[in-house]
Design an enzyme around this catalytic site. Sequence first.
Site, PDB file in Angstrom:
ATOM      1  N   ARG A  27      -4.232   6.236 -19.101  1.00 57.50           N
ATOM      2  CA  ARG A  27      -3.629   6.989 -20.195  1.00 57.50           C
ATOM      3  C   ARG A  27      -3.229   6.070 -21.361  1.00 57.50           C
ATOM      4  O   ARG A  27      -3.301   6.448 -22.515  1.00 57.50           O
ATOM      5  CB  ARG A  27      -2.412   7.734 -19.670  1.00 57.50           C
ATOM      6  N   LYS A  73      -4.679   3.372  -0.437  1.00 56.53           N
ATOM      7  CA  LYS A  73      -3.607   3.879   0.385  1.00 56.53           C
ATOM      8  C   LYS A  73      -2.433   4.266  -0.513  1.00 56.53           C
ATOM      9  O   LYS A  73      -2.390   3.783  -1.639  1.00 56.53           O
ATOM     10  CB  LYS A  73      -3.178   2.853   1.423  1.00 56.53           C
ATOM     11  N   HIS A  92      -6.634  -2.469   3.408  1.00 56.32           N
ATOM     12  CA  HIS A  92      -7.067  -3.829   3.037  1.00 56.32           C
ATOM     13  C   HIS A  92      -7.014  -4.804   4.219  1.00 56.32           C
ATOM     14  O   HIS A  92      -7.604  -5.872   4.172  1.00 56.32           O
ATOM     15  CB  HIS A  92      -6.299  -4.347   1.821  1.00 56.32           C
ATOM     16  N   LYS A 152      -9.702  -8.355   5.689  1.00 59.61           N
ATOM     17  CA  LYS A 152      -9.313  -9.739   5.957  1.00 59.61           C
ATOM     18  C   LYS A 152     -10.294 -10.377   6.941  1.00 59.61           C
ATOM     19  O   LYS A 152     -10.602  -9.802   7.985  1.00 59.61           O
ATOM     20  CB  LYS A 152      -7.897  -9.793   6.556  1.00 59.61           C
ATOM     21  N   GLU A 181       7.198 -10.100   6.986  1.00 61.04           N
ATOM     22  CA  GLU A 181       7.186 -10.552   5.591  1.00 61.04           C
ATOM     23  C   GLU A 181       8.541 -11.149   5.272  1.00 61.04           C
ATOM     24  O   GLU A 181       9.566 -10.624   5.710  1.00 61.04           O
ATOM     25  CB  GLU A 181       6.918  -9.382   4.653  1.00 61.04           C
ATOM     26  N   ASP A 199       4.239   2.639   5.525  1.00 61.68           N
ATOM     27  CA  ASP A 199       3.691   1.573   4.690  1.00 61.68           C
ATOM     28  C   ASP A 199       2.827   0.596   5.500  1.00 61.68           C
ATOM     29  O   ASP A 199       1.833   0.079   4.990  1.00 61.68           O
ATOM     30  CB  ASP A 199       4.871   0.826   4.045  1.00 61.68           C
ATOM     31  N   HIS A 206      -2.093  -0.346   8.760  1.00 59.34           N
ATOM     32  CA  HIS A 206      -2.505  -1.707   9.113  1.00 59.34           C
ATOM     33  C   HIS A 206      -2.301  -2.046  10.597  1.00 59.34           C
ATOM     34  O   HIS A 206      -3.176  -2.613  11.241  1.00 59.34           O
ATOM     35  CB  HIS A 206      -1.753  -2.738   8.268  1.00 59.34           C
ATOM     36  N   LYS A 243      10.406  -6.294   6.517  1.00 62.80           N
ATOM     37  CA  LYS A 243      10.579  -7.073   5.283  1.00 62.80           C
ATOM     38  C   LYS A 243      11.822  -7.936   5.467  1.00 62.80           C
ATOM     39  O   LYS A 243      12.710  -7.615   6.263  1.00 62.80           O
ATOM     40  CB  LYS A 243      10.809  -6.127   4.098  1.00 62.80           C
TER      41      LYS A 243
HETATM   42  C1  BG6 Z   1       0.708  -3.170   1.728  1.00 62.61           C
HETATM   43  C2  BG6 Z   1       2.116  -2.662   1.763  1.00 62.61           C
HETATM   44  O1  BG6 Z   1      -0.192  -2.194   2.168  1.00 62.61           O
HETATM   45  O2  BG6 Z   1       0.604  -4.296   2.581  1.00 62.61           O
HETATM   46  C3  BG6 Z   1       3.085  -3.740   1.348  1.00 62.61           C
HETATM   47  O3  BG6 Z   1       2.240  -1.555   0.883  1.00 62.61           O
HETATM   48  C4  BG6 Z   1       2.891  -4.973   2.181  1.00 62.61           C
HETATM   49  O4  BG6 Z   1       4.425  -3.289   1.459  1.00 62.61           O
HETATM   50  C5  BG6 Z   1       1.424  -5.370   2.193  1.00 62.61           C
HETATM   51  O5  BG6 Z   1       3.670  -6.001   1.597  1.00 62.61           O
HETATM   52  C6  BG6 Z   1       1.180  -6.499   3.167  1.00 62.61           C
HETATM   53  O6  BG6 Z   1      -0.113  -6.970   2.969  1.00 62.61           O
HETATM   54  P1  BG6 Z   1      -0.495  -8.473   3.273  1.00 62.61           P
HETATM   55  O7  BG6 Z   1      -1.955  -8.540   3.002  1.00 62.61           O
HETATM   56  O8  BG6 Z   1       0.340  -9.321   2.364  1.00 62.61           O
HETATM   57  O9  BG6 Z   1      -0.149  -8.696   4.704  1.00 62.61           O
END
Ligand code: BG6
Length: 498
Positions: free
Chosen positions: A46, A155, A185, A189, A223, A242, A247, A347
């Site tokens: 936009r 996602k 994603h 990896k 994390e 999330d 994942h 986190k």
């Molecule tokens: C994302 C989440 O899908 O994956 C994030 O939304 C998270 O909150 C991230 O930090 C972690 O990805 P990676 O590749 O850093 O392990």
Amino acid sequence: KTPKNHILVIFGASGDLTYRKLVPAVYDLYDKNMLPKNFAVLGLGRTELSDNQFRRKMEEGIEKFALNNTGSALKSKIDTFLQKLYYYAFNTKEEQEYAGFKDKLLALDKELGTENNFIFYLATPPSMYTTIPCHLARQGLNNEDEGYSRLVVEKPFGYDLESAQQLNESLFRNFRERQIYRIDHYLGKETVQNLLVTRFSNTIYEPLWNRNYVSRVEITSAESIGVGSRGGYYEGSGALRDMVQNHLLLLASLVAMEPPALIDSNSIRNEIVKVLQSLRTIKEEDVAKQVIRGQYINSTVKGKKVKGYRQEEGVDPESRTETYVAIKFFIDNMRWGGVPFYIRTGKMLPTRVTEVVIHFKPTPHHLFSSHATIAQQQNQLVIRIQPDEGLLLKFGMKVPGAGFNAQNVNMDFHYTDLADVYLPSAYERLLQDCMLGDSTLYSRGDAVEAAWKFVKPIQDAWKNNKDIKVHGYPAGTWGPDVADELIEGSDLTWRYPC
Ligand code: BG6
């Protein structure tokens, strides 16, 4: 293999994902000569931007985030690449504006010779995942009479089981499964893909990879950062949606799946979905026992004061959103019957690490008294997904000298030991696969729904039973202590990597 000539159309091109991940990854492909001769990125959004303004912004993104962004010929290489980027501003919510977009796209296609091949990448808020495909289809941009039409969906894929089913249904009205590429994603990896190679190319692991020899499986994705500026998004998500639904369940599936008949998209994805369908449902009344949720509270980490989650920007000061989850679950099939699986993510934990740990059973006869505890007697295989990608095997060895005393030692492989190793970013790999029409590393619709189905009773229990605690844990620690109680066995705990 070089992909066919095409245009990559990015919806949400003025956003962060495009700037940090997508365009830098496309540049990395370009740098390695992996793009076709006739190629363009058409950014949509936009925000009014000229081609030139878009190019300048992306140049900054490439300089900061591309992996191959060093080297002498770099500047001119980036400049040539930037000429392949275009931008078109329009309101993607409004159906009547799509005719103008289509004209622009087809004109570009004709000018560049991209042969009617289009990838539509939805890097937009999820609320647009139904609207955009529907408007594209009204313009006939879903049909593949002359070239191909592929849709990449970021996602989160749905918010719960029902919304994921609705989203699938809505996409299927206009696109076929083989045209839809759902991003997780983690599958992009390198080390996640290597799980399959580790398991299925080595005689030494596969015969032991089952309930007879494995006592438990542990998957951690920690994390060390908090939610930062994503508080608004995270409030509506939490760690379960999330990280776990996508994942971590995917990692668990790759660890647990049967060998596929072939290395191709359907064979691999069939095996993944079978694991997800075999997950034992956690009954709502068992959620408090099998699932621990936590939320980080303010603390001092390495001498620095750190905010608690409730003090983060965009977060409700009374929020009950979880920033940590640990789950114990079972896979009801022949291979894994009775073996507990443990996953945890959070986190603001002490370090950033994603790893899978296979704990093998102790030997049936316990000979060496120095190996006193069960934990000492167990072999462990640690598959480090990130960072410091590699594989660690812990095994018992004689302590040199008198007697027969056993000690555990490590056999450790690090990817960095390989000369000239280049680990492509997850987005680079995934974009390349989509360009080649290979959906192996993308989630299939039935798998996404099966994962939501597993998560549903947890979501329901948390919603319906306010007595289920959200445990506070000080930022910089390994989450709530009660999570240790999930692990079966008196002297056993999670592995705490440093
Ligand atoms: C994302 C989440 O899908 O994956 C994030 O939304 C998270 O909150 C991230 O930090 C972690 O990805 P990676 O590749 O850093 O392990």
